[in-house]
Design an enzyme around this catalytic site. Structure first.
Site, PDB file in Angstrom:
ATOM      1  N   SER A  52     -48.522 -24.744  57.993  1.00  0.00           N
ATOM      2  CA  SER A  52     -47.994 -25.092  59.063  1.00  0.00           C
ATOM      3  C   SER A  52     -48.514 -24.222  60.259  1.00  0.00           C
ATOM      4  O   SER A  52     -49.698 -24.426  60.486  1.00  0.00           O
ATOM      5  CB  SER A  52     -46.526 -24.643  58.873  1.00  0.00           C
ATOM      6  OG  SER A  52     -45.650 -25.324  60.123  1.00  0.00           O
ATOM      7  N   ASP A 203     -44.698 -30.903  55.657  1.00  0.00           N
ATOM      8  CA  ASP A 203     -44.872 -29.476  55.780  1.00  0.00           C
ATOM      9  C   ASP A 203     -45.344 -28.816  54.537  1.00  0.00           C
ATOM     10  O   ASP A 203     -44.357 -28.994  53.611  1.00  0.00           O
ATOM     11  CB  ASP A 203     -43.926 -28.869  56.531  1.00  0.00           C
ATOM     12  CG  ASP A 203     -44.002 -27.708  57.237  1.00  0.00           C
ATOM     13  OD1 ASP A 203     -44.235 -26.662  56.522  1.00  0.00           O
ATOM     14  OD2 ASP A 203     -44.028 -27.416  58.447  1.00  0.00           O
TER      15      ASP A 203
END
Length: 347
Positions: A52, A203
């Site tokens: 991320s 993610d």
């Protein structure tokens, strides 16, 4: 760092690898930590794993280092976060005037954030954002030379979560593209899944925040420095809906890393200290750079890319790294400064 300190009569460089957590704008804290670590000539970064926002920091650092050594990496990180701040100047997600006056970085009282937060729980990003627009795309194109990144000497590992299988995939230097970085940071309630090689990804924080195993198995370093963003522990029990959701988010995004650290602690206890992979597990040393500042920030501030806030986080990160180097810098290359064996307690 481009030249060995020992060649100039100084102490020999210690190879290290970095594990960078994700956390939206809170990744600017990691920017500050990295900025300070890159000033240490005795440390030689040989591998970085990121997820991320940690993936963004990792990729920018590796590409910047390939272009100009440690100073090139520091400049690239600064350029990236300044571009992020520029892109956020016209964002509707701004602290309220009262919060700004009080120095509160939360967006909990921002009408645009509150509306978006409610809509994201009721409406798909395929409806709210049908074109799949992500403002980070332009920032990545401006900051990173992906051809140079793929050939960089520092090993890079980026994690994203395969939507179909629910398993994490680790992308390495030769596979890195803007889509890989966007996939690693793709929160499924805000952005459409990112397609790579016919598979869709979300993610990476759900499956590895960040993934640690490649640093042990594939990098020529016995010292891993973890830079956490999501607090592992918080005092008290959350009582409001927002605080409960914030804590659930932290627990979720720490779970994979804690599980991997527990696995490492167990493997280190049973690994053969001789040659081969067992020796690598037995030799591994873990360090952590952090401070208590993150416990004072709520989840909404991860969407706050105000320049003043990002610079504050950077400065806090530099202070945390300075404290770490003062208190534990001497451990690097010799012993862990984090007792990961305690993670086996209660397991």
């Amino acid at each position: 760092m481009a030249e060995s300190s020992s060649s100039r009569g100084g102490p020999a460089q210690v190879p290290i690898d970095l594990a960078l957590q994700g956390g939206g704008s809170h990744g600017a804290f990691t920017w500050g930590v990295l900025d300070r670590l890159l000033e240490e000539e005795r440390l030689r970064i040989v591998g970085v794993s990121g997820t991320s926002a940690g993936a963004m920091n990792a990729a920018v650092l590796v590409d910047g280092f390939a272009a100009g050594g440690a100073e090139g990496a520091r400049k690239a990180l600064t350029d990236f976060w300044e571009f992020v701040a520029d892109a956020a100047r016209f964002s509707p997600f701004q602290p309220s005037p009262v919060d700004m006056a009080l120095g509160n970085w939360s967006l909990a009282h921002s009408p645009a954030f509150v509306a978006m937060d409610m809509l994201s729980r009721l409406t798909s990003p395929y409806v709210l954002n049908p074109t799949g627009l992500n403002p980070l795309t332009r920032v990545l194109d401006q900051v990173i030379d992906f051809d140079r990144l793929r050939a960089a000497p520092i090993k890079l590992f980026i994690t994203a979560t395969n939507v179909r299988t629910g398993r994490g995939r680790v992308f390495r230097n030769a596979e890195i593209s803007p889509e890989v970085l966007l996939a690693s940071a793709c929160l499924p309630t805000l952005f459409q899944a990112v397609e790579i090689d016919g598979e869709s990804y979300w993610d990476g924080g759900y499956t590895g925040n960040p993934t640690l195993t490649p640093l042990v198995r594939e990098v020529d370093s016995d010292d891993t420095i973890l830079i956490p963003i999501n607090p592992i522990e918080r005092p008290g029990v959350p009582r409001t809906a927002a605080a409960i959701l914030n804590r659930l988010n932290e627990v979720s995004f720490n779970a994979a890393t804690l599980k991997e650290l527990r696995m490492m602690a167990l493997l280190r206890q049973v690994a053969d200290p001789g040659n081969g992979e067992g020796a690598r597990w037995a030799r591994m040393r873990v360090h952590m750079v952090g401070n208590g500042v993150m416990t004072g920030l709520d989840h909404s501030s991860k969407m706050n890319a105000d320049r003043t806030f990002l610079h504050w986080l950077r400065d806090e990160g530099r202070r945390a790294a300075e404290s770490f180097l003062r208190d534990n810098g001497g451990n690097i290359g010799h012993r862990s400064s984090v007792d990961i064996d305690t993670l086996l307690d209660g397991v």
